[in-house]
Scaffold this active site. Structure first.
Site: not given
Ligand code: F6P
Length: 360
Positions: A115, A140, A182-183, A278, A284, A287
């Site tokens: 990225g 993101d 996230m983002g 709530r 994560h 991801r």
């Molecule tokens: O850049 C990708 C990302 O998942 C973001 O959306 C988020 O803010 C960050 O990385 C989280 O990072 P880490 O894995 O260090 O918690």
């Protein structure tokens, strides 16, 4: 002529990294080249190098596998970002060591999958004479010069699934459900998943919000007999005039960790409207896991294009998705300039046309 190329994954992981590694390795092998994976991010290039040959059985099943078989790092010697995304220059001594490492490995080219942070390192390595090309990765979707990064579609699929699931429980309990996604400083995941999931309120960093506006929307829904609501909040969203909300444990010499705005929004909604509320922080999960079909295809095209760039010695370039084809652009055009959700673009306009509250 047989030549060896390297592949390195940097920054946070995301679905599709392995699919790109596979595409790079397979298309290199078909050219009669060798491909090696650099393990643990850029640090794997420093002597004693940590590499793995990308061949044979190792490549089986990679198209659909989450994470990265090479490992990655968003901290350590090569971390490129601090605070709210400020770039850091690498010391010359480290650049020298990295270049020596590449020479010792006999790399004719290096594919950096990353990225904004990892690609801004790639740009510095390029300027230091390392033959490098980039592949744009991040959930993101905030990299300039490409319409889409890989990993984004998979994250949106995860977030949309969460919105769908929250809908049924919100309806059963007549609650307000707040979902934090996230983002970083861009609202792409929030606006895509919010639209795809039919959220009632979508809060993105690009539009500072006011609680009065959010509560007015929730009130309007109740008046219309809709007793539940869904609010999608980007982690980088913030109240007008307020700061970004960051996690209590801020890392030293690393980029700020966003998070916590969802809880604040939920608390304020409950307090101001009296509606039971709530919050869910998706974190994560966005991801993890394998890539969507769209990402598998995108990763494959990105990987083969990166190998083509090396064959043409177009170092310092990054593959980019233009909407109709995969082209390439200077890495420099992609980094250090955040691509945010345009306020006059289709997503924001469409949300407004539907009466979705953006908090302003
Ligand atoms: O850049 C990708 C990302 O998942 C973001 O959306 C988020 O803010 C960050 O990385 C989280 O990072 P880490 O894995 O260090 O918690």
């Amino acid at each position: 002529m047989t030549q060896t190329i390297g592949v390195v994954t940097g920054g946070g992981d995301c679905p599709g990294l392995n699919a790109v590694i596979r595409a790079v390795a397979k298309s290199a092998i078909r050219r009669g080249w060798k491909a090696v994976g650099i393990q643990g991010g850029y640090e794997g290039l420093l002597a004693p190098q940590r590499t793995i040959p990308l061949e044979g059985d190792l490549l089986a099943g990679l198209l659909v596998r989450g994470g990265t078989i090479l490992g990655t790092a968003n901290q350590g010697l090569f971390s490129a970002k601090v605070g709210h995304g400020e770039s850091r220059r690498l010391p010359v001594e480290l650049l020298d060591r990295t270049k020596r490492g590449c020479e010792q490995l006999g790399l004719a080219g290096l594919v950096s999958i990353g990225g904004d942070g990892s690609l801004s390192i790639a740009q510095q390595l390029h300027e230091h004479g390392i033959p490098i090309v980039g592949v744009p990765k991040t959930i993101d979707n905030d990299l300039a010069a490409t319409l889409m990064t890989f990993g984004f579609d998979s994250a949106v699929a995860c977030a949309t699934d969460a919105v769908d699931r929250l809908h049924s429980t919100a309806e059963s309990h007549q609650r307000v459900m707040v979902l934090e996604v996230m983002g970083r400083y861009a609202g792409w995941i929030a606006i895509y998943s919010g639209l795809a999931g039919g959220a009632d309120v979508i809060l993105i960093p690009e539009v500072p919000f006011r609680y009065e506006s959010i509560c007015a929307k929730l009130h309007e829904r109740r008046q219309a007999g809709k007793l539940f609501s869904i609010v999608v909040v980007a982690e980088g969203a913030r109240e007008a005039g307020a700061d970004f909300v960051t996690s209590t444990h801020q890392p030293q010499n690393r980029e700020a960790r966003l998070g916590g705005i969802g809880a604040q929004v939920a608390e304020q909604i409950q307090e101001r409207t009296g509606q039971e509320t709530r919050v869910v922080v998706l974190g994560h999960l966005q991801r993890g896991g394998g890539p969507t079909n769209m990402d598998r295809a995108l990763c494959t095209i990105f990987g083969t294009k990166a190998v083509e760039l090396i064959a043409q010695q177009r170092f310092g370039e990054m593959v980019a998705f233009t909407g109709s084809q995969v082209a390439s652009v200077p890495i420099l055009d992609a980094v250090g300039r955040l691509r945010t959700v345009p306020l006059d673009g289709g997503f924001v306009m469409s949300a407004r046309s539907l009466g979705i509250c953006l908090g302003d």
